[in-house]
Scaffold this motif. Structure first.
Motif: not given
Ligand SMILES: Nc1ncnc2c1ncn2[C@@H]1O[C@H](COP(=O)(O)OP(=O)(O)OP(=O)(O)O)[C@@H](O)[C@H]1O
Length: 317
Positions: A225, A231, A264, A266, A292-297, A300
């Motif tokens: 990931k 992220d 936004r 990375r 907020r932090v979005e982790r790659p799935s 992805d």
């Protein structure tokens, strides 16, 4: 536990040759729980069938459970368990008889085979079906029996080809509990193919990703990931344009954009970069209103590695 190099298989069909697996190298250590991921037709089943001696490689070599695939296929078979995608149980047999016979076939005493059979029937909610003919089971029940058959002899190395497909959530949870217990109690090594990325993410030590017959990536779910694109950090503030300019100067930040009133960016590790980001914003006199932090799935990861989403591919299949 598995060392394969240059493993290949070419099917010969009327329409011409199909190179299903093209020079795959696989190294799996003892007690590892490894997920085998790939879109439909990527070569997972063909690889598993070669490693379990069911299909001869057209090139390459492998040692499986300490035995050479080509020179000692019987030695390999004695040490492994394999749960194929399609059922392995005899249709005219009764559920319990099939399991106990399989246990006896693997050298268990009558009492031991009975005990293992009862344990697995209980584990997979099949106890009431001990006397039921296999032909009269539902699809999900038959799948659970297939899995029990692969586990009856507590193999040192277990191959599971999409075992969760067709199982309800309760049976999936039982399956994984059993797989984990096998490893904890017996140090069993497991190679499992699955289309359930959440399972692979949560439960596997390491993943192998195959596409068009080649291994395109390997690593822990976390490593894969992180390799993708890092992220995504999203924050809002009173003046996004000024904030974006301030953030662009940070070495940790890439692809900084403003979008819909949000900033936004990375970053390789969102959790560790947050402190630097907050310091940077503070020194520029900017107060974030939300962050907020979005982790790659893993999906992805798939998209980036293979050009298509595994979720879409499995829905279409
Ligand atoms: N017996 C066969 N004859 C010819 N081609 C085959 C045969 N078995 C598989 N193939 C082809 O080999 C390729 C790899 O198939 P394989 O079943 O190994 O993929 P897979 O990753 O297990 O797919 P799935 O996720 O759909 O189970 C595919 O292109 C498939 O069509």
């Amino acid at each position: 536990m598995i060392h394969a190099s240059g493993l290949s298989h070419r099917f010969r069909t009327k329409q011409g040759p199909v190179d299903a697996v093209r020079g795959v190298d696989i190294d799996i250590a003892e007690s590892e729980l490894v997920g085998f991921l790939g879109p439909n037709g990527a070569g997972k089943t063909t690889t598993m069938r070669m490693l379990t001696t069911l299909l001869p490689p057209t090139a390459g070599e492998a040692t499986v459970a300490g035995r050479d695939l080509r020179t000692d296929p019987f030695g390999v078979r004695r040490r492994i368990g394999y749960v194929p995608q399609s059922g392995s149980a005899g249709m005219d047999r009764r559920v319990g008889d099939e399991l106990r016979t399989q246990g006896r076939f693997h050298g268990q005493s009558r009492a031991e085979a009975r005990r293992k059979c009862a344990e697995l029937l209980d584990r997979f909610d099949l106890s009431d079906l001990d006397q039921r003919p296999v032909a009269a089971l539902s699809g999900g029940q038959r799948r659970r029996l297939d899995i029990a058959l692969g586990l009856i002899h507590d193999p040192r190395l277990l191959f599971l080809d999409e075992p969760s497909t067709g199982l309800d959530p309760h049976s999936r949870a039982n399956l994984w509990e059993h797989v984990r217990a096998l490893r904890a109690g017996h140090g069993t090594t497991v190679l499992i193919s699955t289309h359930y990325l959440d399972e692979a993410d949560a439960l596997c030590d390491r993943l192998l990703v195959i596409d068009h017959g080649r291994i395109v990536a390997t690593g822990t779910p976390e490593e894969l990931k992180q390799r993708v694109s890092g992220d995504l950090v999203v924050f809002t503030c009173a003046d996004p344009a000024t904030a974006a300019t301030a953030v662009r100067a940070m070495p940790e930040a890439t692809d900084v954009r403003t979008e819909g009133g949000e900033v936004r960016l990375r970053t390789a590790r969102g959790d560790t970069a947050l402190t630097a980001l907050l310091r940077r914003l503070d020194s520029a006199g900017i107060t974030p209103l939300s962050l907020r932090v979005e982790r790659p799935s893993l999906d992805d990861v798939f998209l980036e590695l293979t050009g298509h989403s595994l979720r879409e591919a499995s829905v279409a299949a």
